[in-house]
Design a protein around this motif. Sequence first.
Motif, PDB file in Angstrom:
ATOM      1  N   GLY A  16     -38.674 -21.696   6.105  1.00  0.00           N
ATOM      2  CA  GLY A  16     -39.867 -21.837   7.219  1.00  0.00           C
ATOM      3  C   GLY A  16     -38.874 -22.609   8.390  1.00  0.00           C
ATOM      4  O   GLY A  16     -38.438 -22.148   9.222  1.00  0.00           O
ATOM      5  N   ILE A  17     -37.704 -23.801   7.960  1.00  0.00           N
ATOM      6  CA  ILE A  17     -37.442 -24.355   8.966  1.00  0.00           C
ATOM      7  C   ILE A  17     -36.186 -23.352   9.100  1.00  0.00           C
ATOM      8  O   ILE A  17     -35.570 -23.575  10.530  1.00  0.00           O
ATOM      9  CB  ILE A  17     -37.024 -25.873   8.383  1.00  0.00           C
ATOM     10  CG1 ILE A  17     -37.454 -26.153   7.865  1.00  0.00           C
ATOM     11  CG2 ILE A  17     -35.909 -26.425   8.741  1.00  0.00           C
ATOM     12  CD1 ILE A  17     -37.462 -27.874   6.595  1.00  0.00           C
ATOM     13  N   PHE A  18     -35.150 -22.585   8.430  1.00  0.00           N
ATOM     14  CA  PHE A  18     -33.990 -22.040   8.816  1.00  0.00           C
ATOM     15  C   PHE A  18     -34.489 -20.784   9.912  1.00  0.00           C
ATOM     16  O   PHE A  18     -33.768 -20.972  10.588  1.00  0.00           O
ATOM     17  CB  PHE A  18     -33.743 -21.536   7.065  1.00  0.00           C
ATOM     18  CG  PHE A  18     -32.378 -20.552   8.063  1.00  0.00           C
ATOM     19  CD1 PHE A  18     -31.421 -20.629   8.005  1.00  0.00           C
ATOM     20  CD2 PHE A  18     -32.548 -18.647   7.645  1.00  0.00           C
ATOM     21  CE1 PHE A  18     -29.661 -20.741   8.243  1.00  0.00           C
ATOM     22  CE2 PHE A  18     -31.725 -18.308   7.835  1.00  0.00           C
ATOM     23  CZ  PHE A  18     -30.622 -18.783   8.305  1.00  0.00           C
ATOM     24  N   LEU A  19     -35.584 -19.854   9.381  1.00  0.00           N
ATOM     25  CA  LEU A  19     -36.320 -19.406  10.259  1.00  0.00           C
ATOM     26  C   LEU A  19     -36.421 -19.801  11.686  1.00  0.00           C
ATOM     27  O   LEU A  19     -36.449 -19.184  12.615  1.00  0.00           O
ATOM     28  CB  LEU A  19     -37.833 -18.375   9.735  1.00  0.00           C
ATOM     29  CG  LEU A  19     -36.337 -17.657   8.930  1.00  0.00           C
ATOM     30  CD1 LEU A  19     -38.046 -17.161   8.051  1.00  0.00           C
ATOM     31  CD2 LEU A  19     -35.885 -16.345   8.867  1.00  0.00           C
ATOM     32  N   LYS A  20     -37.332 -20.636  11.757  1.00  0.00           N
ATOM     33  CA  LYS A  20     -37.340 -21.179  13.187  1.00  0.00           C
ATOM     34  C   LYS A  20     -36.377 -21.922  13.790  1.00  0.00           C
ATOM     35  O   LYS A  20     -35.878 -21.726  15.137  1.00  0.00           O
ATOM     36  CB  LYS A  20     -38.701 -22.914  12.914  1.00  0.00           C
ATOM     37  CG  LYS A  20     -39.031 -23.045  14.015  1.00  0.00           C
ATOM     38  CD  LYS A  20     -39.989 -24.523  13.543  1.00  0.00           C
ATOM     39  CE  LYS A  20     -41.141 -24.694  14.598  1.00  0.00           C
ATOM     40  NZ  LYS A  20     -41.900 -25.277  14.479  1.00  0.00           N
ATOM     41  N   ILE A  25     -31.838 -20.471  18.287  1.00  0.00           N
ATOM     42  CA  ILE A  25     -31.412 -20.375  18.730  1.00  0.00           C
ATOM     43  C   ILE A  25     -31.152 -18.856  19.322  1.00  0.00           C
ATOM     44  O   ILE A  25     -30.021 -18.667  20.343  1.00  0.00           O
ATOM     45  CB  ILE A  25     -29.982 -19.920  17.782  1.00  0.00           C
ATOM     46  CG1 ILE A  25     -29.754 -21.169  17.438  1.00  0.00           C
ATOM     47  CG2 ILE A  25     -28.681 -19.616  17.246  1.00  0.00           C
ATOM     48  CD1 ILE A  25     -29.366 -22.006  15.650  1.00  0.00           C
ATOM     49  N   VAL A  26     -31.766 -17.947  18.645  1.00  0.00           N
ATOM     50  CA  VAL A  26     -31.845 -16.797  19.024  1.00  0.00           C
ATOM     51  C   VAL A  26     -32.745 -16.452  20.791  1.00  0.00           C
ATOM     52  O   VAL A  26     -31.786 -16.071  21.851  1.00  0.00           O
ATOM     53  CB  VAL A  26     -32.665 -15.203  18.435  1.00  0.00           C
ATOM     54  CG1 VAL A  26     -32.629 -14.097  19.262  1.00  0.00           C
ATOM     55  CG2 VAL A  26     -31.424 -15.503  17.322  1.00  0.00           C
ATOM     56  N   LYS A  27     -33.746 -17.477  20.890  1.00  0.00           N
ATOM     57  CA  LYS A  27     -34.133 -17.369  22.424  1.00  0.00           C
ATOM     58  C   LYS A  27     -32.764 -17.843  23.205  1.00  0.00           C
ATOM     59  O   LYS A  27     -33.257 -17.607  24.999  1.00  0.00           O
ATOM     60  CB  LYS A  27     -35.316 -17.873  21.813  1.00  0.00           C
ATOM     61  CG  LYS A  27     -36.185 -18.733  23.561  1.00  0.00           C
ATOM     62  CD  LYS A  27     -37.506 -18.681  23.135  1.00  0.00           C
ATOM     63  CE  LYS A  27     -37.797 -19.275  24.897  1.00  0.00           C
ATOM     64  NZ  LYS A  27     -39.169 -19.478  24.462  1.00  0.00           N
ATOM     65  N   LEU A  28     -32.667 -19.145  22.781  1.00  0.00           N
ATOM     66  CA  LEU A  28     -31.209 -19.540  23.796  1.00  0.00           C
ATOM     67  C   LEU A  28     -30.338 -18.682  23.898  1.00  0.00           C
ATOM     68  O   LEU A  28     -29.720 -18.594  25.084  1.00  0.00           O
ATOM     69  CB  LEU A  28     -30.500 -20.655  22.992  1.00  0.00           C
ATOM     70  CG  LEU A  28     -30.084 -22.064  23.713  1.00  0.00           C
ATOM     71  CD1 LEU A  28     -30.211 -22.329  24.943  1.00  0.00           C
ATOM     72  CD2 LEU A  28     -28.702 -22.974  23.087  1.00  0.00           C
ATOM     73  N   LEU A  29     -29.614 -17.978  23.293  1.00  0.00           N
ATOM     74  CA  LEU A  29     -28.856 -17.236  23.540  1.00  0.00           C
ATOM     75  C   LEU A  29     -29.149 -16.535  24.804  1.00  0.00           C
ATOM     76  O   LEU A  29     -28.873 -15.523  25.333  1.00  0.00           O
ATOM     77  CB  LEU A  29     -27.778 -16.176  22.353  1.00  0.00           C
ATOM     78  CG  LEU A  29     -27.121 -16.835  20.999  1.00  0.00           C
ATOM     79  CD1 LEU A  29     -27.100 -16.343  20.165  1.00  0.00           C
ATOM     80  CD2 LEU A  29     -26.212 -17.738  21.661  1.00  0.00           C
ATOM     81  N   ILE A  30     -30.564 -15.360  24.242  1.00  0.00           N
ATOM     82  CA  ILE A  30     -31.232 -14.203  25.052  1.00  0.00           C
ATOM     83  C   ILE A  30     -31.009 -14.956  26.490  1.00  0.00           C
ATOM     84  O   ILE A  30     -31.168 -14.464  27.594  1.00  0.00           O
ATOM     85  CB  ILE A  30     -32.155 -14.098  24.950  1.00  0.00           C
ATOM     86  CG1 ILE A  30     -32.374 -13.286  23.236  1.00  0.00           C
ATOM     87  CG2 ILE A  30     -33.364 -13.649  25.742  1.00  0.00           C
ATOM     88  CD1 ILE A  30     -34.151 -13.007  22.663  1.00  0.00           C
TER      89      ILE A  30
END
Length: 81
Positions: A16-20, A25-30
């Motif tokens: 859960g921590i890893f997926l969060k 990171i994905v949101k930041l890259l977007i």
Amino acid sequence: MIALILGAITAIFLAGIFLKSVKIIVKLLINILVGVIALYIFNLIFSGFGLTIIINPITSFLVGFFGLPGVIALVILKLFL
């Protein structure tokens, strides 16, 4: 048996921590990608007026994170510095 249950709970917790963190990171890259596109469009529109903003990771992040206020802040910095 208890060790197996505790191990499974720990594995689920760590996953859960890893997926969060991956989602962040994905949101930041977007957001950075959106910033690049916004700066590119801004440069297309305002290059005729002699006003362009260099597209680099920092300016892209600022525009992606702050949106229109980020663009305005970069324009003000460009005009006065």
